[in-house]
Scaffold this motif. Structure first.
Motif, short mmCIF file in Angstrom:
data_model
loop_
_atom_site.label_atom_id
_atom_site.label_comp_id
_atom_site.label_asym_id
_atom_site.label_seq_id
_atom_site.Cartn_x
_atom_site.Cartn_y
_atom_site.Cartn_z
N PHE A 179 -2.17 -1.92 -10.62
CA PHE A 179 -1.77 -0.55 -10.86
C PHE A 179 -1.00 -0.38 -12.19
O PHE A 179 -0.45 -1.34 -12.71
CB PHE A 179 -0.87 -0.10 -9.71
N ASN A 226 0.82 -1.20 0.00
CA ASN A 226 0.00 0.00 0.00
C ASN A 226 0.86 1.26 0.00
O ASN A 226 0.60 2.20 -0.73
CB ASN A 226 -0.92 -0.02 1.21
N LEU A 275 0.75 4.08 -2.87
CA LEU A 275 0.53 5.49 -2.54
C LEU A 275 1.71 6.34 -3.00
O LEU A 275 1.55 7.46 -3.47
CB LEU A 275 0.29 5.66 -1.04
N LEU A 319 3.40 10.05 -9.51
CA LEU A 319 2.77 10.27 -10.81
C LEU A 319 2.09 11.64 -10.85
O LEU A 319 2.16 12.36 -11.84
CB LEU A 319 1.74 9.17 -11.10
N LYS A 353 1.45 6.75 -6.71
CA LYS A 353 0.38 7.68 -7.00
C LYS A 353 0.86 9.12 -6.81
O LYS A 353 0.65 10.00 -7.66
CB LYS A 353 -0.78 7.38 -6.06
#
Lengths: 343, 343
Positions: free
Chosen positions: B292, B258, B262, B268, B265
């Motif tokens: 993902f 996780n 994260l 990006l 994310k």
DNA sequence: AAAAAAAATACAAACGTTTGTATTATTGTT
DNA sequence: AACAATAATACAAACGTTTGTATTTTTTTT
């Protein structure tokens, strides 16, 4: 040290205090029939001897185990885990424990698990039937034998003695698809799950209803009913689906979060822009959708609350003085659309 | 119909056949002491009367419940669910059921749950202690009272009477970081979890060890120990971390899947290219990383196998004739690095 | 056909509680 | 001081099994 201590039991306390077992039992229960000073002594002795009541003996004597059996089709589905959390929370607050089993999507395992529940280990059952469960005689039998039961998710309306907890799948998916249509989308793909599951049937109905209402042609080609029962295969199934499409969808309504994510992944790989070229909506909203880039718009399903509600209904049944005049209740929980970046 | 049927018991069968309860009991057990023809009759009558053994009575009489208590810190962590699946599978194959509880990351709840297990409902316990669990007296006490126990994940070495199932966290993270270094990465960030958990301590040690071995300077700034106990906050914590960085990392080693997701994310969002500008490795490998875009390179932890192994060790203990000469065993399972697109 | 051996079954205690009823101890009344 | 009323406690059955020992039945041996 080094020897397994024999468990202290009521008899040991009774002997030490020169009273009867009954008195000790009642004292620990704070029964007013025992003199406060005696209760005091019993409490102290119990504590100093490290007394721990024997739950099994209690259960045999009382006919209650305070355990709720929970049967889900699979563990590796966050939805079910979330429902279990909800059940667990409500149950614990009402002095019940839960015993979870998985039917592994198999009718046969479902029956076997229920038989093991029937052996008196649980006071009642919360169950999501498998997609294979056509014949519900085993459920009705169990209910007729006096086992309280609550169904959720993939319910079977023929099971007349059990309460049901559901969402309005048809309405929820209708709303979601309508939302896409209002965004100007016209070529909407549908990614559903196993046809045998009522929830997927209903979501499909909602999808069709929305298209129909807005006079949008239905392209058979844009409809997929995933058959995979395991994560690894879903991946491939969805990839194949999009690869062989001759029409390019401008939106996708996926019946689970995972289908939604896999869809986005596939689309991103083929260079599509989300949401500009293709919008995507998932169903469930169990945390995954928020992690992905872009985040996934979802029909938010109140999984935790479904569990709580199921537990509440079951425990209500358990507390009914005469289980025979139980009136079946169906609870339909609200969903809402959570807009994120994918639309 | 309409009346709750009284359960059929051995006595009912015995009366109908004019034999003793003992004979019925033994017949159903296929005990050779009963004549085949009698056994036959008993079987048939039992079946026709719909006999279902009472598990509670059996347990009281035999002193065994065939239930394994499982205590995990939280439900919403796929790792724990996966371990539970492993436990469940092994347990079921050996005629045990599992009763799962969550300590909700709280030492207090952990103790309460163990007390409820101590009431004789379970034959043994598989447990992952919470990060708050400093004092392990409650565990040692329970073990001394004769409760078989197996610890996994966040083990406590001071608990001397329990078997342990772990992975070599230090080595696994060392390998992962070494892998990054060999890819030419020099500014490697570390995203860990709560410092109190042994697994995170060990993963940190491995990280440091790798940097040290290859003479790479350690930037305090690039190290984060997440404190969040709930999903919603982890998100923000990681976002903040990257936002305030003055050094730009060229790789990130994250201590959970996780955290890895994260991280990706966040990166990006700030326009970083993965893996070209920043490589990311996660830890766990529970399915999320594959969904993902880009897919996440992970240290693959054998969660399911950990569960199986824990169950195996526990059931072995349960079968030991004299539990007092139990020799503590520590099982260390292998991890491997699963390369995907993020590196 | 009687005695011995073996097989089949019955009896009864045990597992640790709860709970209805009986008994004993305490208090209050006159 | 004797009796009734009440409070406190003890006794014993029940929950549905398992299991060691005793008893009965059947088979084998002579």
């Amino acid at each position: 040290m080094g020897f397994k201590k024999r468990r202290v039991k009521l008899e040991d306390i009774a002997r030490k205090l020169n009273v009867s077992i009954a008195t000790v039992s009642r004292a620990l229960d704070e029964n007013p029939r025992v003199k406060p000073s005696t209760r005091e002594k019993v409490f102290n002795t119990a504590k100093s001897m490290g007394y721990m009541p024997n739950q099994i003996a209690k259960s045999l004597s009382s006919g209650k185990t305070n355990i709720i059996g929970v049967l889900i089709p699979r563990y590796d589905e966050p939805f079910f885990i979330e429902v279990c959390r909800g059940i667990d929370q409500y149950a614990r607050n009402h002095n019940y424990k839960i015993l979870i089993s998985s039917s592994r999507n198999s009718y046969q395992f479902e029956k076997e698990n229920l038989i093991s529940f029937e052996r008196g280990l649980v006071d009642g059952i919360i169950l999501s039937p498998t997609h294979e469960t056509e014949n519900v005689a085993h459920l009705n039998d169990l209910i007729n034998k006096g086992m309280p039961m609550v169904l959720f998710d993939n319910i079977r309306e023929q099971v007349s003695g059990a309460d049901h907890v559901i969402i309005d799948d048809k309405r929820a998916s209708f709303k979601a698809v309508e939302f896409l249509i209002k965004k100007g989308k016209k070529k909407i793909a549908f990614i559903g799950g196993i046809k045998e599951k009522k929830v997927f049937q209903d979501r499909y109905k909602g999808f069709i209803a929305a298209l129909t209402k807005y006079n949008i042609p239905i392209h058979k080609e844009l409809i997929l009913h995933c058959n995979s029962l395991h994560r690894e295969f879903e991946d491939k199934e969805i990839l194949d689906f999009f690869r062989h499409l001759s029409i390019t969808p401008d939106a996708v309504f996926a019946c689970t979060d995972n289908y939604g994510l896999l869809t986005m992944k596939t689309l991103l790989k083929t260079g599509k822009k989300i949401p500009e070229e293709v919008a995507v909506i998932g169903f469930g909203d169990l945390g995954l959708g928020e992690v992905f880039v872009p985040t996934l718009t979802c029909v938010s399903q109140p999984s935790f609350e479904m569990g709580q509600k199921a537990a509440e209904l079951l425990i209500n049944q358990l507390n009914e003085p005469d289980e025979m005049d139980h009136k079946k209740t169906i609870v339909r929980l609200e969903t809402r659309l959570t807009e994120r970046e994918s639309t």
